[in-house]
Design a protein around this motif. Sequence first.
Motif, short mmCIF file in Angstrom:
data_model
loop_
_atom_site.label_atom_id
_atom_site.label_comp_id
_atom_site.label_asym_id
_atom_site.label_seq_id
_atom_site.Cartn_x
_atom_site.Cartn_y
_atom_site.Cartn_z
N MET A 1 0.84 -1.14 0.13
CA MET A 1 0.01 -0.07 0.34
C MET A 1 0.88 1.30 0.17
O MET A 1 0.63 2.30 -0.80
CB MET A 1 -0.93 -0.02 1.23
N GLN A 2 1.92 1.22 0.91
CA GLN A 2 2.70 2.26 0.98
C GLN A 2 3.70 2.64 -0.46
O GLN A 2 3.79 3.83 -1.05
CB GLN A 2 3.85 2.19 1.80
N LEU A 3 3.97 1.59 -1.09
CA LEU A 3 4.79 1.68 -2.23
C LEU A 3 3.53 2.27 -3.48
O LEU A 3 4.08 3.18 -4.03
CB LEU A 3 5.23 0.38 -3.02
N LEU A 4 2.59 1.63 -3.55
CA LEU A 4 1.52 2.06 -4.44
C LEU A 4 0.98 3.56 -4.38
O LEU A 4 1.04 4.36 -5.29
CB LEU A 4 0.50 1.06 -4.66
N VAL A 5 0.38 3.57 -3.18
CA VAL A 5 -0.11 4.92 -2.85
C VAL A 5 0.91 6.19 -2.86
O VAL A 5 0.70 7.27 -3.37
CB VAL A 5 -1.05 5.04 -1.52
N GLY A 6 2.09 5.85 -2.27
CA GLY A 6 3.03 6.97 -2.38
C GLY A 6 3.48 7.24 -3.75
O GLY A 6 3.56 8.48 -4.15
N THR A 7 3.94 6.17 -4.73
CA THR A 7 4.09 6.64 -5.90
C THR A 7 3.03 7.38 -6.73
O THR A 7 3.18 8.31 -7.51
CB THR A 7 4.41 5.18 -6.73
N LEU A 8 1.47 6.91 -6.44
CA LEU A 8 0.65 7.61 -7.07
C LEU A 8 0.46 8.98 -6.66
O LEU A 8 0.15 10.08 -7.14
CB LEU A 8 -0.77 6.77 -7.05
N MET A 9 0.74 9.25 -5.28
CA MET A 9 0.59 10.51 -4.65
C MET A 9 1.82 11.45 -5.38
O MET A 9 1.40 12.83 -5.48
CB MET A 9 0.50 10.61 -3.09
N ALA A 10 2.76 10.84 -5.43
CA ALA A 10 4.14 11.64 -5.89
C ALA A 10 3.81 12.28 -7.33
O ALA A 10 3.91 13.15 -7.68
CB ALA A 10 5.28 11.05 -5.88
N ALA A 11 3.36 11.28 -7.94
CA ALA A 11 2.98 11.65 -9.50
C ALA A 11 1.78 12.62 -9.68
O ALA A 11 2.04 13.51 -10.52
CB ALA A 11 2.68 10.26 -10.25
N ALA A 12 0.92 12.31 -8.79
CA ALA A 12 -0.35 13.35 -8.96
C ALA A 12 0.13 14.91 -8.57
O ALA A 12 -0.14 15.87 -9.06
CB ALA A 12 -1.56 13.02 -8.16
N ASN A 13 1.11 14.66 -7.35
CA ASN A 13 1.64 15.81 -6.82
C ASN A 13 2.39 16.64 -7.93
O ASN A 13 2.38 18.06 -7.97
CB ASN A 13 2.31 15.63 -5.63
N LEU A 14 3.26 15.82 -8.55
CA LEU A 14 4.17 16.60 -9.65
C LEU A 14 3.16 16.96 -10.76
O LEU A 14 3.48 18.30 -11.17
CB LEU A 14 5.21 15.47 -10.03
N VAL A 15 2.17 16.51 -11.30
CA VAL A 15 1.31 16.93 -12.26
C VAL A 15 0.64 18.28 -11.72
O VAL A 15 0.78 19.27 -12.45
CB VAL A 15 0.32 15.91 -12.66
N ILE A 16 0.27 18.33 -10.68
CA ILE A 16 -0.68 19.49 -10.12
C ILE A 16 0.30 20.76 -9.76
O ILE A 16 0.12 21.84 -10.14
CB ILE A 16 -1.39 19.02 -8.65
N ALA A 17 1.65 20.19 -9.37
CA ALA A 17 2.57 21.24 -9.10
C ALA A 17 2.93 21.88 -10.44
O ALA A 17 3.45 23.29 -10.53
CB ALA A 17 3.58 20.81 -8.12
N ARG A 18 3.25 21.02 -11.43
CA ARG A 18 3.65 21.51 -12.75
C ARG A 18 2.67 22.74 -13.14
O ARG A 18 3.02 23.62 -13.69
CB ARG A 18 3.65 20.43 -13.89
N ARG A 19 1.18 22.41 -13.16
CA ARG A 19 0.41 23.55 -13.55
C ARG A 19 0.51 24.62 -12.73
O ARG A 19 0.31 25.63 -13.23
CB ARG A 19 -0.95 22.56 -13.64
N ARG A 20 0.78 24.61 -11.42
CA ARG A 20 0.70 25.58 -10.53
C ARG A 20 1.97 26.52 -10.80
O ARG A 20 2.11 27.74 -11.00
CB ARG A 20 0.67 25.29 -9.17
N LEU A 21 3.08 25.72 -11.13
CA LEU A 21 4.41 26.57 -11.68
C LEU A 21 4.42 27.16 -12.73
O LEU A 21 4.66 28.25 -12.78
CB LEU A 21 5.35 25.43 -11.84
N HIS A 22 3.45 26.80 -13.84
CA HIS A 22 3.17 27.49 -15.31
C HIS A 22 2.42 28.60 -14.53
O HIS A 22 2.66 29.68 -15.41
CB HIS A 22 2.44 26.54 -16.14
#
Length: 172
Positions: free
Chosen positions: A65-86
Amino acid sequence: MTDFPAAPAGAVQQPQPFALHGRIGRVRYLAYSFGAMIALLLVAIVLGALLGAIGAGPAVAAGLMQLLVGTLMAAANLVIARRRLHDLGKAGWWGVLLLVPLLNIAVTLWLAIGKGDEGENAYGAPPAPNSRGAIALACVGPGLFLAMVLYSAVDAYKTIGERTRAANSRVF
C-alpha cells in the motif's frame, strides 16, 4: 472529424482537473491536491481490504500500500505542481524540488501562497475564476489535513504515555 477553433487570444482557460498542461491558481492547487489525497486514501482503503481478503500478512499489505499509494501521490503532486508552476511563470521542472526532503515544505508553501502571473504568460491564458466547490475544498482540505495530523500526534502521545505508565508500574 471536427476541428474545434482555437480559443481567442486573452481568453480565460476553463479548469480541467486532469490536464497535464495549462495553469491553475492557488485555490485550485489546494483543492486538486486535497482531492488527490482523498482519492488515494480511498485507493489505500480498497487495496487494504483486497490484500486482507487474499490473506496477505500485515507487513506485506502495508508495504504494498505504501509503495503504490506513495508513488501515485508523488505523480499526482508533480502534475498538479507543474500546472501551478506554469501559473507562476516557471518551468514544470521546478516541481522536482518537491521530491527533496525538507525543501519540499518550502516549495509547497511557495506553490500554495505565491501569486501567479497576471494575464497571459508563456504557458497560456490565466486560469478561470474559481468555482464555489474549488473554494470550499481548498478551505476545508488543509483544515482536515491539520486535524488528522493533530489527532495522530495526540494519539501517539497518549500511546507513549500509556507505555511509560505500564513500564513504570512493572518496575516498582
